[in-house]
Design a protein around this motif. Structure first.
Motif, PDB file in Angstrom:
ATOM      1  N   ILE A  10      -8.122  36.406   7.522  1.00 35.65           N
ATOM      2  CA  ILE A  10      -7.855  37.159   8.753  1.00 35.65           C
ATOM      3  C   ILE A  10      -7.093  36.289   9.756  1.00 35.65           C
ATOM      4  O   ILE A  10      -6.199  36.756  10.444  1.00 35.65           O
ATOM      5  CB  ILE A  10      -9.166  37.710   9.356  1.00 35.65           C
ATOM      6  CG1 ILE A  10      -9.731  38.791   8.440  1.00 35.65           C
ATOM      7  CG2 ILE A  10      -8.946  38.251  10.750  1.00 35.65           C
ATOM      8  CD1 ILE A  10     -11.092  39.302   8.858  1.00 35.65           C
ATOM      9  N   SER A  11      -7.377  35.019   9.804  1.00 31.82           N
ATOM     10  CA  SER A  11      -6.665  34.148  10.741  1.00 31.82           C
ATOM     11  C   SER A  11      -5.266  33.769  10.228  1.00 31.82           C
ATOM     12  O   SER A  11      -4.394  33.437  11.013  1.00 31.82           O
ATOM     13  CB  SER A  11      -7.489  32.890  11.034  1.00 31.82           C
ATOM     14  OG  SER A  11      -7.650  32.143   9.847  1.00 31.82           O
ATOM     15  N   LEU A  12      -5.071  33.827   8.923  1.00 38.64           N
ATOM     16  CA  LEU A  12      -3.763  33.510   8.359  1.00 38.64           C
ATOM     17  C   LEU A  12      -2.772  34.683   8.462  1.00 38.64           C
ATOM     18  O   LEU A  12      -1.557  34.454   8.481  1.00 38.64           O
ATOM     19  CB  LEU A  12      -3.889  33.102   6.896  1.00 38.64           C
ATOM     20  CG  LEU A  12      -4.396  31.693   6.634  1.00 38.64           C
ATOM     21  CD1 LEU A  12      -4.512  31.448   5.131  1.00 38.64           C
ATOM     22  CD2 LEU A  12      -3.483  30.656   7.247  1.00 38.64           C
ATOM     23  N   ILE A  13      -3.260  35.903   8.519  1.00 37.26           N
ATOM     24  CA  ILE A  13      -2.376  37.080   8.571  1.00 37.26           C
ATOM     25  C   ILE A  13      -1.427  37.013   9.768  1.00 37.26           C
ATOM     26  O   ILE A  13      -0.215  37.185   9.589  1.00 37.26           O
ATOM     27  CB  ILE A  13      -3.187  38.388   8.541  1.00 37.26           C
ATOM     28  CG1 ILE A  13      -3.792  38.566   7.156  1.00 37.26           C
ATOM     29  CG2 ILE A  13      -2.318  39.584   8.902  1.00 37.26           C
ATOM     30  CD1 ILE A  13      -4.700  39.764   7.019  1.00 37.26           C
ATOM     31  N   PRO A  14      -1.857  36.749  10.991  1.00 41.00           N
ATOM     32  CA  PRO A  14      -0.899  36.665  12.100  1.00 41.00           C
ATOM     33  C   PRO A  14       0.111  35.527  11.908  1.00 41.00           C
ATOM     34  O   PRO A  14       1.289  35.669  12.248  1.00 41.00           O
ATOM     35  CB  PRO A  14      -1.759  36.416  13.329  1.00 41.00           C
ATOM     36  CG  PRO A  14      -3.125  36.824  12.960  1.00 41.00           C
ATOM     37  CD  PRO A  14      -3.225  36.670  11.478  1.00 41.00           C
ATOM     38  N   ALA A  15      -0.321  34.408  11.352  1.00 41.08           N
ATOM     39  CA  ALA A  15       0.596  33.286  11.129  1.00 41.08           C
ATOM     40  C   ALA A  15       1.679  33.664  10.108  1.00 41.08           C
ATOM     41  O   ALA A  15       2.858  33.337  10.284  1.00 41.08           O
ATOM     42  CB  ALA A  15      -0.180  32.062  10.659  1.00 41.08           C
ATOM     43  N   ILE A  16       1.295  34.367   9.051  1.00 39.04           N
ATOM     44  CA  ILE A  16       2.259  34.811   8.042  1.00 39.04           C
ATOM     45  C   ILE A  16       3.219  35.823   8.648  1.00 39.04           C
ATOM     46  O   ILE A  16       4.436  35.759   8.415  1.00 39.04           O
ATOM     47  CB  ILE A  16       1.525  35.384   6.807  1.00 39.04           C
ATOM     48  CG1 ILE A  16       0.788  34.259   6.069  1.00 39.04           C
ATOM     49  CG2 ILE A  16       2.503  36.083   5.873  1.00 39.04           C
ATOM     50  CD1 ILE A  16      -0.118  34.738   4.944  1.00 39.04           C
ATOM     51  N   LEU A  17       2.721  36.756   9.446  1.00 36.60           N
ATOM     52  CA  LEU A  17       3.583  37.746  10.090  1.00 36.60           C
ATOM     53  C   LEU A  17       4.592  37.076  11.033  1.00 36.60           C
ATOM     54  O   LEU A  17       5.768  37.436  11.041  1.00 36.60           O
ATOM     55  CB  LEU A  17       2.748  38.771  10.841  1.00 36.60           C
ATOM     56  CG  LEU A  17       2.006  39.795   9.970  1.00 36.60           C
ATOM     57  CD1 LEU A  17       1.127  40.691  10.841  1.00 36.60           C
ATOM     58  CD2 LEU A  17       2.971  40.624   9.158  1.00 36.60           C
ATOM     59  N   THR A  19       5.670  34.021  10.835  1.00 31.70           N
ATOM     60  CA  THR A  19       6.608  33.284   9.998  1.00 31.70           C
ATOM     61  C   THR A  19       7.670  34.212   9.405  1.00 31.70           C
ATOM     62  O   THR A  19       8.867  33.903   9.437  1.00 31.70           O
ATOM     63  CB  THR A  19       5.857  32.555   8.864  1.00 31.70           C
ATOM     64  OG1 THR A  19       4.863  31.692   9.432  1.00 31.70           O
ATOM     65  CG2 THR A  19       6.819  31.750   7.999  1.00 31.70           C
ATOM     66  N   LEU A  20       7.249  35.352   8.852  1.00 34.12           N
ATOM     67  CA  LEU A  20       8.196  36.317   8.289  1.00 34.12           C
ATOM     68  C   LEU A  20       9.145  36.861   9.357  1.00 34.12           C
ATOM     69  O   LEU A  20      10.347  37.010   9.114  1.00 34.12           O
ATOM     70  CB  LEU A  20       7.453  37.457   7.604  1.00 34.12           C
ATOM     71  CG  LEU A  20       6.710  37.108   6.311  1.00 34.12           C
ATOM     72  CD1 LEU A  20       5.923  38.307   5.807  1.00 34.12           C
ATOM     73  CD2 LEU A  20       7.678  36.619   5.253  1.00 34.12           C
ATOM     74  N   LEU A  21       8.598  37.136  10.533  1.00 35.02           N
ATOM     75  CA  LEU A  21       9.423  37.624  11.630  1.00 35.02           C
ATOM     76  C   LEU A  21      10.439  36.552  12.062  1.00 35.02           C
ATOM     77  O   LEU A  21      11.604  36.863  12.314  1.00 35.02           O
ATOM     78  CB  LEU A  21       8.531  38.023  12.811  1.00 35.02           C
ATOM     79  CG  LEU A  21       9.136  38.916  13.859  1.00 35.02           C
ATOM     80  CD1 LEU A  21       9.591  40.231  13.253  1.00 35.02           C
ATOM     81  CD2 LEU A  21       8.124  39.182  14.960  1.00 35.02           C
ATOM     82  N   PHE A  25      14.548  37.001  11.903  1.00 37.15           N
ATOM     83  CA  PHE A  25      15.436  36.830  13.053  1.00 37.15           C
ATOM     84  C   PHE A  25      16.399  35.662  12.869  1.00 37.15           C
ATOM     85  O   PHE A  25      17.545  35.716  13.314  1.00 37.15           O
ATOM     86  CB  PHE A  25      14.638  36.682  14.356  1.00 37.15           C
ATOM     87  CG  PHE A  25      14.151  37.993  14.880  1.00 37.15           C
ATOM     88  CD1 PHE A  25      15.045  38.993  15.232  1.00 37.15           C
ATOM     89  CD2 PHE A  25      12.791  38.249  15.020  1.00 37.15           C
ATOM     90  CE1 PHE A  25      14.607  40.202  15.714  1.00 37.15           C
ATOM     91  CE2 PHE A  25      12.343  39.459  15.499  1.00 37.15           C
ATOM     92  CZ  PHE A  25      13.254  40.447  15.847  1.00 37.15           C
ATOM     93  N   PHE A  26      15.962  34.611  12.191  1.00 40.49           N
ATOM     94  CA  PHE A  26      16.859  33.491  11.918  1.00 40.49           C
ATOM     95  C   PHE A  26      17.993  33.925  10.988  1.00 40.49           C
ATOM     96  O   PHE A  26      19.157  33.597  11.211  1.00 40.49           O
ATOM     97  CB  PHE A  26      16.076  32.320  11.304  1.00 40.49           C
ATOM     98  CG  PHE A  26      16.930  31.136  11.007  1.00 40.49           C
ATOM     99  CD1 PHE A  26      17.413  30.328  12.027  1.00 40.49           C
ATOM    100  CD2 PHE A  26      17.270  30.826   9.691  1.00 40.49           C
ATOM    101  CE1 PHE A  26      18.217  29.241  11.754  1.00 40.49           C
ATOM    102  CE2 PHE A  26      18.069  29.735   9.413  1.00 40.49           C
ATOM    103  CZ  PHE A  26      18.542  28.939  10.444  1.00 40.49           C
ATOM    104  N   LYS A  27      17.652  34.692   9.954  1.00 34.79           N
ATOM    105  CA  LYS A  27      18.676  35.188   9.028  1.00 34.79           C
ATOM    106  C   LYS A  27      19.623  36.139   9.750  1.00 34.79           C
ATOM    107  O   LYS A  27      20.849  36.075   9.554  1.00 34.79           O
ATOM    108  CB  LYS A  27      18.011  35.892   7.850  1.00 34.79           C
ATOM    109  CG  LYS A  27      19.005  36.402   6.831  1.00 34.79           C
ATOM    110  CD  LYS A  27      18.322  36.750   5.540  1.00 34.79           C
ATOM    111  CE  LYS A  27      19.246  37.354   4.524  1.00 34.79           C
ATOM    112  NZ  LYS A  27      20.394  36.588   4.193  1.00 34.79           N
ATOM    113  N   LEU A  28      19.105  37.003  10.598  1.00 38.41           N
ATOM    114  CA  LEU A  28      19.927  37.931  11.368  1.00 38.41           C
ATOM    115  C   LEU A  28      20.879  37.161  12.294  1.00 38.41           C
ATOM    116  O   LEU A  28      22.069  37.470  12.369  1.00 38.41           O
ATOM    117  CB  LEU A  28      19.029  38.868  12.179  1.00 38.41           C
ATOM    118  CG  LEU A  28      19.710  40.012  12.910  1.00 38.41           C
ATOM    119  CD1 LEU A  28      20.294  40.999  11.918  1.00 38.41           C
ATOM    120  CD2 LEU A  28      18.698  40.717  13.812  1.00 38.41           C
TER     121      LEU A  28
END
Length: 172
Positions: A10-17, A19-21, A25-28
């Motif tokens: 549960i604590s890793l889910i926000p960190a993964i989100l 990171t993906l976000l 945005f970096f790729k964009l």
């Protein structure tokens, strides 16, 4: 020591989100920056290429004007009375003019260049066709018949000149 997996996940889910976000945005940003650089490079190339293209169209127009039978016959007077020698002189002059302007095809469209070649070939054909007529017995008679045909039908290069004017107006 017992590690509880569910609170860890549960604590890793926000960190993964996050990171993906961040990756998205970096790729964009990278993609947009690359497009912007390409656009700037393209714009700079256009600034440099446009004068060359216009100059090429000017040279092609000059070529068409120089091979126009009316101007060609005025500029190239027959040396003698032999129509075959005069025919050879005119065709040789047209071929020299064409070879001198061959590099201009890089800067003009394929359709434009094909129109220019067609005008050149039509002019040569007109000269050869006139020479083969039985009523033509001298170079002066050949000139007279070609000039009469020009008055009646127009020069073969007129269509190519109109095409170039239309194409250059699209560029500008």
């Amino acid at each position: 020591m017992k590690i509880e997996i569910i609170p860890l996940i549960i604590s890793l889910i926000p960190a993964i989100l996050v990171t993906l976000l961040a990756i998205y945005f970096f790729k964009l940003h990278t993609t947009n920056e690359e497009r912007r650089r390409r656009f700037i490079l393209h714009r700079e190339n256009q600034k440099q290429a446009l004068p060359l293209k216009i100059q090429a169209y000017e040279r092609v127009v000059l070529f068409l004007e120089r091979i126009s039978p009316g101007k060609l016959l005025t500029r190239m007077a027959p040396v003698g009375e032999d129509k075959k020698n005069y025919e050879s002189l005119l065709i040789h002059t047209i071929d020299q003019e064409f070879e001198h302007n061959l590099t201009q095809q890089i800067y003009v469209s394929d359709e434009c260049w094909n129109t220019v070649k067609a005008a050149k070939n039509a002019t040569i054909s007109l000269i050869r066709k006139t020479t083969l007529q039985e009523s033509v017995d001298s170079a002066d008679k050949m000139r007279e018949i070609i000039l009469t045909e020009l008055v009646e039908k127009g020069a073969p290069s007129d269509a190519a000149l109109a095409f170039i004017k239309n194409e250059i107006s699209d560029i500008l």
